[in-house]
Design a protein around this motif. Structure first.
Motif, PDB file in Angstrom:
ATOM      1  N   GLU A  64       0.841  -1.194   0.000  1.00 44.81           N
ATOM      2  CA  GLU A  64       0.000   0.000   0.000  1.00 44.81           C
ATOM      3  C   GLU A  64       0.883   1.254   0.000  1.00 44.81           C
ATOM      4  O   GLU A  64       1.873   1.324   0.719  1.00 44.81           O
ATOM      5  N   ALA A  65       0.523   2.232  -0.797  1.00 44.24           N
ATOM      6  CA  ALA A  65       1.230   3.514  -0.784  1.00 44.24           C
ATOM      7  C   ALA A  65       0.872   4.254   0.504  1.00 44.24           C
ATOM      8  O   ALA A  65      -0.264   4.150   0.986  1.00 44.24           O
ATOM      9  N   PRO A  66       1.800   5.021   1.074  1.00 45.55           N
ATOM     10  CA  PRO A  66       1.487   5.749   2.308  1.00 45.55           C
ATOM     11  C   PRO A  66       0.254   6.647   2.189  1.00 45.55           C
ATOM     12  O   PRO A  66      -0.577   6.679   3.107  1.00 45.55           O
ATOM     13  N   GLU A  67       0.120   7.350   1.087  1.00 45.08           N
ATOM     14  CA  GLU A  67      -1.032   8.243   0.923  1.00 45.08           C
ATOM     15  C   GLU A  67      -2.336   7.454   0.871  1.00 45.08           C
ATOM     16  O   GLU A  67      -3.338   7.866   1.448  1.00 45.08           O
ATOM     17  N   ALA A  68      -2.334   6.317   0.187  1.00 44.13           N
ATOM     18  CA  ALA A  68      -3.537   5.474   0.127  1.00 44.13           C
ATOM     19  C   ALA A  68      -3.880   4.947   1.516  1.00 44.13           C
ATOM     20  O   ALA A  68      -5.053   4.872   1.890  1.00 44.13           O
ATOM     21  N   ALA A  69      -2.860   4.581   2.284  1.00 46.63           N
ATOM     22  CA  ALA A  69      -3.092   4.108   3.650  1.00 46.63           C
ATOM     23  C   ALA A  69      -3.727   5.201   4.499  1.00 46.63           C
ATOM     24  O   ALA A  69      -4.654   4.940   5.274  1.00 46.63           O
ATOM     25  N   LEU A  70      -3.253   6.425   4.340  1.00 41.99           N
ATOM     26  CA  LEU A  70      -3.803   7.517   5.145  1.00 41.99           C
ATOM     27  C   LEU A  70      -5.232   7.848   4.737  1.00 41.99           C
ATOM     28  O   LEU A  70      -6.082   8.079   5.599  1.00 41.99           O
ATOM     29  N   VAL A  71      -5.523   7.817   3.457  1.00 41.95           N
ATOM     30  CA  VAL A  71      -6.901   8.011   2.997  1.00 41.95           C
ATOM     31  C   VAL A  71      -7.808   6.950   3.634  1.00 41.95           C
ATOM     32  O   VAL A  71      -8.880   7.259   4.167  1.00 41.95           O
ATOM     33  N   ARG A  72      -7.364   5.698   3.619  1.00 43.19           N
ATOM     34  CA  ARG A  72      -8.140   4.593   4.209  1.00 43.19           C
ATOM     35  C   ARG A  72      -8.309   4.785   5.717  1.00 43.19           C
ATOM     36  O   ARG A  72      -9.416   4.667   6.259  1.00 43.19           O
ATOM     37  N   GLU A  73      -7.213   5.086   6.401  1.00 44.70           N
ATOM     38  CA  GLU A  73      -7.250   5.235   7.859  1.00 44.70           C
ATOM     39  C   GLU A  73      -8.154   6.394   8.291  1.00 44.70           C
ATOM     40  O   GLU A  73      -8.881   6.276   9.280  1.00 44.70           O
ATOM     41  N   LEU A  74      -8.123   7.505   7.582  1.00 42.69           N
ATOM     42  CA  LEU A  74      -8.972   8.639   7.949  1.00 42.69           C
ATOM     43  C   LEU A  74     -10.451   8.312   7.760  1.00 42.69           C
ATOM     44  O   LEU A  74     -11.293   8.744   8.546  1.00 42.69           O
ATOM     45  N   ALA A  75     -10.763   7.529   6.748  1.00 42.30           N
ATOM     46  CA  ALA A  75     -12.143   7.084   6.561  1.00 42.30           C
ATOM     47  C   ALA A  75     -12.562   6.149   7.694  1.00 42.30           C
ATOM     48  O   ALA A  75     -13.662   6.277   8.249  1.00 42.30           O
ATOM     49  N   GLU A  76     -11.674   5.212   8.054  1.00 48.47           N
ATOM     50  CA  GLU A  76     -11.992   4.240   9.108  1.00 48.47           C
ATOM     51  C   GLU A  76     -12.062   4.879  10.487  1.00 48.47           C
ATOM     52  O   GLU A  76     -12.954   4.562  11.278  1.00 48.47           O
TER      53      GLU A  76
END
Length: 140
Positions: free
Chosen positions: A47-59
């Motif tokens: 996972e790219a760091p930015e994609a991980a952060l997008v996912r984490e902020l949603a969760e």
């Protein structure tokens, strides 16, 4: 040191129009319960760091963020058991929805200098000075 000894984690400094930063308090039952932190989490393999952060902020907050609205700001490292935590901080001043404490006891908006009054995990502490420096450079 190889990649298996690095724990890659991303965090966001969500910044409102008044320059305040959103922090969340870790809930009971989790490591470092009761400490205030910047929202985010672990980057999954591949996972790219930015994609991980997008996912984490949603969760964690129930907000939608576009990867292009994440600006890399700084990073910190800290030992965690047999591994090294590498924590990447991104600044974000645009998102969809109202942040909710989905995975936290509470949320709070603070000016960067006021973050010093909160008990925070050691890896988050260097971010306070970086955010304060960023705020001092921002145009009025």
């Amino acid at each position: 040191m190889d990649n298996s000894t690095i724990l890659l984690v991303v965090a966001a400094a969500l910044t409102d129009p008044q320059g305040r930063i959103l922090v969340q308090r870790r809930p009971a039952g989790k490591a470092m319960a009761g400490l205030w932190e910047f929202p985010g989490g672990k980057v999954e393999p591949g996972e790219a760091p930015e994609a991980a952060l997008v996912r984490e902020l949603a969760e964690e907050l129930g907000v939608g963020v576009a990867a292009e609205d994440l600006t890399p700001l700084t990073f910190a490292t800290a030992p965690v058991s047999e591994r090294t935590l590498l924590l990447l901080l991104y600044r974000c001043d645009r998102w969809q929805g109202e942040p909710q404490p989905i995975d936290a006891d509470a949320l709070d908006w603070r000016r960067p200098a006021d973050l010093r009054d909160l008990a925070m995990p050691p890896a988050d502490l260097p971010f306070i000075d970086a955010l304060a420096a960023f705020e001092s450079r921002a145009p009025e």
